[in-house]
Design a protein around this motif. Sequence first.
Motif, PDB file in Angstrom:
ATOM      1  N   GLY A  89       0.817  -1.209   0.000  1.00  0.00           N
ATOM      2  CA  GLY A  89       0.000   0.000   0.000  1.00  0.00           C
ATOM      3  C   GLY A  89       0.847   1.254   0.000  1.00  0.00           C
ATOM      4  O   GLY A  89       2.062   1.220   0.182  1.00  0.00           O
ATOM      5  N   GLY A  90       0.182   2.384  -0.207  1.00  0.00           N
ATOM      6  CA  GLY A  90       0.855   3.675  -0.266  1.00  0.00           C
ATOM      7  C   GLY A  90       1.596   4.034   0.999  1.00  0.00           C
ATOM      8  O   GLY A  90       2.569   4.791   0.959  1.00  0.00           O
ATOM      9  N   GLU A  91       1.173   3.475   2.140  1.00  0.00           N
ATOM     10  CA  GLU A  91       1.870   3.783   3.387  1.00  0.00           C
ATOM     11  C   GLU A  91       3.300   3.244   3.362  1.00  0.00           C
ATOM     12  O   GLU A  91       4.193   3.799   3.984  1.00  0.00           O
ATOM     13  N   TRP A  92       3.541   2.173   2.614  1.00  0.00           N
ATOM     14  CA  TRP A  92       4.902   1.664   2.462  1.00  0.00           C
ATOM     15  C   TRP A  92       5.749   2.677   1.697  1.00  0.00           C
ATOM     16  O   TRP A  92       6.870   2.969   2.093  1.00  0.00           O
ATOM     17  N   ASP A  93       5.210   3.192   0.600  1.00  0.00           N
ATOM     18  CA  ASP A  93       5.945   4.194  -0.182  1.00  0.00           C
ATOM     19  C   ASP A  93       6.252   5.422   0.671  1.00  0.00           C
ATOM     20  O   ASP A  93       7.359   5.960   0.617  1.00  0.00           O
ATOM     21  N   ASP A  94       5.278   5.855   1.454  1.00  0.00           N
ATOM     22  CA  ASP A  94       5.472   7.019   2.322  1.00  0.00           C
ATOM     23  C   ASP A  94       6.572   6.768   3.346  1.00  0.00           C
ATOM     24  O   ASP A  94       7.403   7.642   3.613  1.00  0.00           O
ATOM     25  N   TYR A  95       6.570   5.578   3.924  1.00  0.00           N
ATOM     26  CA  TYR A  95       7.577   5.274   4.945  1.00  0.00           C
ATOM     27  C   TYR A  95       8.968   5.168   4.320  1.00  0.00           C
ATOM     28  O   TYR A  95       9.939   5.688   4.876  1.00  0.00           O
ATOM     29  N   VAL A  96       9.066   4.527   3.174  1.00  0.00           N
ATOM     30  CA  VAL A  96      10.359   4.431   2.498  1.00  0.00           C
ATOM     31  C   VAL A  96      10.860   5.831   2.134  1.00  0.00           C
ATOM     32  O   VAL A  96      12.042   6.139   2.286  1.00  0.00           O
ATOM     33  N   LYS A  97       9.950   6.700   1.702  1.00  0.00           N
ATOM     34  CA  LYS A  97      10.337   8.083   1.392  1.00  0.00           C
ATOM     35  C   LYS A  97      10.827   8.801   2.650  1.00  0.00           C
ATOM     36  O   LYS A  97      11.828   9.526   2.611  1.00  0.00           O
ATOM     37  N   CYS A  98      10.147   8.596   3.765  1.00  0.00           N
ATOM     38  CA  CYS A  98      10.568   9.195   5.041  1.00  0.00           C
ATOM     39  C   CYS A  98      11.971   8.715   5.408  1.00  0.00           C
ATOM     40  O   CYS A  98      12.824   9.519   5.812  1.00  0.00           O
ATOM     41  N   LEU A  99      12.216   7.414   5.251  1.00  0.00           N
ATOM     42  CA  LEU A  99      13.554   6.883   5.544  1.00  0.00           C
ATOM     43  C   LEU A  99      14.588   7.450   4.586  1.00  0.00           C
ATOM     44  O   LEU A  99      15.701   7.805   4.998  1.00  0.00           O
ATOM     45  N   GLN A 100      14.226   7.567   3.314  1.00  0.00           N
ATOM     46  CA  GLN A 100      15.140   8.140   2.318  1.00  0.00           C
ATOM     47  C   GLN A 100      15.517   9.576   2.692  1.00  0.00           C
ATOM     48  O   GLN A 100      16.679   9.958   2.642  1.00  0.00           O
ATOM     49  N   GLU A 101      14.511  10.349   3.054  1.00  0.00           N
ATOM     50  CA  GLU A 101      14.763  11.746   3.433  1.00  0.00           C
ATOM     51  C   GLU A 101      15.647  11.848   4.668  1.00  0.00           C
ATOM     52  O   GLU A 101      16.412  12.797   4.808  1.00  0.00           O
ATOM     53  N   SER A 102      15.557  10.869   5.552  1.00  0.00           N
ATOM     54  CA  SER A 102      16.359  10.925   6.778  1.00  0.00           C
ATOM     55  C   SER A 102      17.851  10.895   6.481  1.00  0.00           C
ATOM     56  O   SER A 102      18.647  11.442   7.242  1.00  0.00           O
ATOM     57  N   TYR A 103      18.247  10.262   5.371  1.00  0.00           N
ATOM     58  CA  TYR A 103      19.662  10.293   4.972  1.00  0.00           C
ATOM     59  C   TYR A 103      20.102  11.728   4.719  1.00  0.00           C
ATOM     60  O   TYR A 103      21.160  12.168   5.157  1.00  0.00           O
ATOM     61  N   THR A 104      19.279  12.466   3.992  1.00  0.00           N
ATOM     62  CA  THR A 104      19.594  13.850   3.651  1.00  0.00           C
ATOM     63  C   THR A 104      19.648  14.720   4.891  1.00  0.00           C
ATOM     64  O   THR A 104      20.514  15.588   5.016  1.00  0.00           O
ATOM     65  N   TYR A 105      18.732  14.489   5.803  1.00  0.00           N
ATOM     66  CA  TYR A 105      18.619  15.350   6.985  1.00  0.00           C
ATOM     67  C   TYR A 105      19.699  15.097   8.034  1.00  0.00           C
ATOM     68  O   TYR A 105      19.687  15.721   9.087  1.00  0.00           O
ATOM     69  N   ARG A 106      20.629  14.233   7.722  1.00  0.00           N
ATOM     70  CA  ARG A 106      21.742  14.034   8.663  1.00  0.00           C
ATOM     71  C   ARG A 106      22.634  15.267   8.726  1.00  0.00           C
ATOM     72  O   ARG A 106      23.396  15.436   9.661  1.00  0.00           O
ATOM     73  N   TYR A 107      22.540  16.141   7.721  1.00  0.00           N
ATOM     74  CA  TYR A 107      23.415  17.304   7.638  1.00  0.00           C
ATOM     75  C   TYR A 107      22.589  18.585   7.649  1.00  0.00           C
ATOM     76  O   TYR A 107      21.605  18.691   6.917  1.00  0.00           O
ATOM     77  N   PRO A 108      22.975  19.585   8.452  1.00  0.00           N
ATOM     78  CA  PRO A 108      22.154  20.789   8.610  1.00  0.00           C
ATOM     79  C   PRO A 108      22.004  21.617   7.341  1.00  0.00           C
ATOM     80  O   PRO A 108      21.065  22.402   7.235  1.00  0.00           O
ATOM     81  N   GLU A 109      22.885  21.439   6.371  1.00  0.00           N
ATOM     82  CA  GLU A 109      22.757  22.194   5.119  1.00  0.00           C
ATOM     83  C   GLU A 109      21.425  21.911   4.426  1.00  0.00           C
ATOM     84  O   GLU A 109      20.952  22.709   3.637  1.00  0.00           O
ATOM     85  N   HIS A 110      20.835  20.778   4.717  1.00  0.00           N
ATOM     86  CA  HIS A 110      19.603  20.353   4.054  1.00  0.00           C
ATOM     87  C   HIS A 110      18.353  20.587   4.892  1.00  0.00           C
ATOM     88  O   HIS A 110      17.264  20.187   4.493  1.00  0.00           O
ATOM     89  N   TRP A 111      18.510  21.230   6.039  1.00  0.00           N
ATOM     90  CA  TRP A 111      17.364  21.424   6.921  1.00  0.00           C
ATOM     91  C   TRP A 111      16.527  22.615   6.467  1.00  0.00           C
ATOM     92  O   TRP A 111      16.974  23.743   6.474  1.00  0.00           O
ATOM     93  N   THR A 112      15.347  22.341   6.044  1.00  0.00           N
ATOM     94  CA  THR A 112      14.346  23.379   5.809  1.00  0.00           C
ATOM     95  C   THR A 112      13.078  22.963   6.526  1.00  0.00           C
ATOM     96  O   THR A 112      12.526  23.697   7.321  1.00  0.00           O
ATOM     97  N   GLN A 113      12.675  21.751   6.259  1.00  0.00           N
ATOM     98  CA  GLN A 113      11.523  21.159   6.921  1.00  0.00           C
ATOM     99  C   GLN A 113      11.844  19.690   7.111  1.00  0.00           C
ATOM    100  O   GLN A 113      12.336  19.032   6.203  1.00  0.00           O
ATOM    101  N   TYR A 114      11.551  19.167   8.288  1.00  0.00           N
ATOM    102  CA  TYR A 114      11.925  17.795   8.599  1.00  0.00           C
ATOM    103  C   TYR A 114      10.699  17.038   9.070  1.00  0.00           C
ATOM    104  O   TYR A 114      10.123  17.357  10.095  1.00  0.00           O
ATOM    105  N   ARG A 115      10.320  16.014   8.314  1.00  0.00           N
ATOM    106  CA  ARG A 115       9.200  15.155   8.697  1.00  0.00           C
ATOM    107  C   ARG A 115       9.793  13.894   9.308  1.00  0.00           C
ATOM    108  O   ARG A 115      10.101  12.923   8.622  1.00  0.00           O
TER     109      ARG A 115
END
Length: 194
Positions: A89-115
């Motif tokens: 279901g779509g909730e899997w895609d959403d969760y995988v996207k959330c995990l993907q974004e977490s890689y980017t958010y490890r560095y403050p240069e990418h902080w604008t909005q963090y879910r």
Amino acid sequence: MDSLKKRLEYLGMADFDYLAARLLMIHGLVTVALPKAAEAVEKLMKLFLVLEAKISRNENLTAKDLKGYGHDLERLFAQFKTKVPVTFGGEWDDYVKCLQESYTYRYPEHWTQYRAELDLDKLDFVYVHMRNNIILNFPLEERQRVRHFGTFLYDAYTAEAFDLIGRLGGKNPGEILRLSNQQFALLDIDASRI
């Protein structure tokens, strides 16, 4: 080195990445928990692709083949979904996207909005579901071994190590796995070993 030969190591490392993510989440450290959860899920998906290639095409994927995916969880998940005969279901895609974004958010240069989702139940559901299905693709002669959570990594824990962990106020891997885990009973492991 052939990745197929390292399949037990991939599984053991994924298990311990998952334990680290659980422990971090339980203690509210979501910004470091999610990237660790992403690493666990990434290892499981890559392991699945290694096993599927061997079963379907008698092809041995190498570490170089897997590096082609990098840390692109969404691309890995898209490939994973083409090989698995169930609908996610779509909730899997959403969760995988959330995990993907977490890689980017490890560095403050990418902080604008963090879910950042502090959702331990979702992590447990995804990990248990994926792990249970992936181990079905291991050769029959390895099935008992892959039911040992942590594979070779867990073997390193002695009574002395458990005692030291306890004296330091920590929880051993089995305790971390069971702690607030509504999916534990569904996890296809030999629970007597952890």
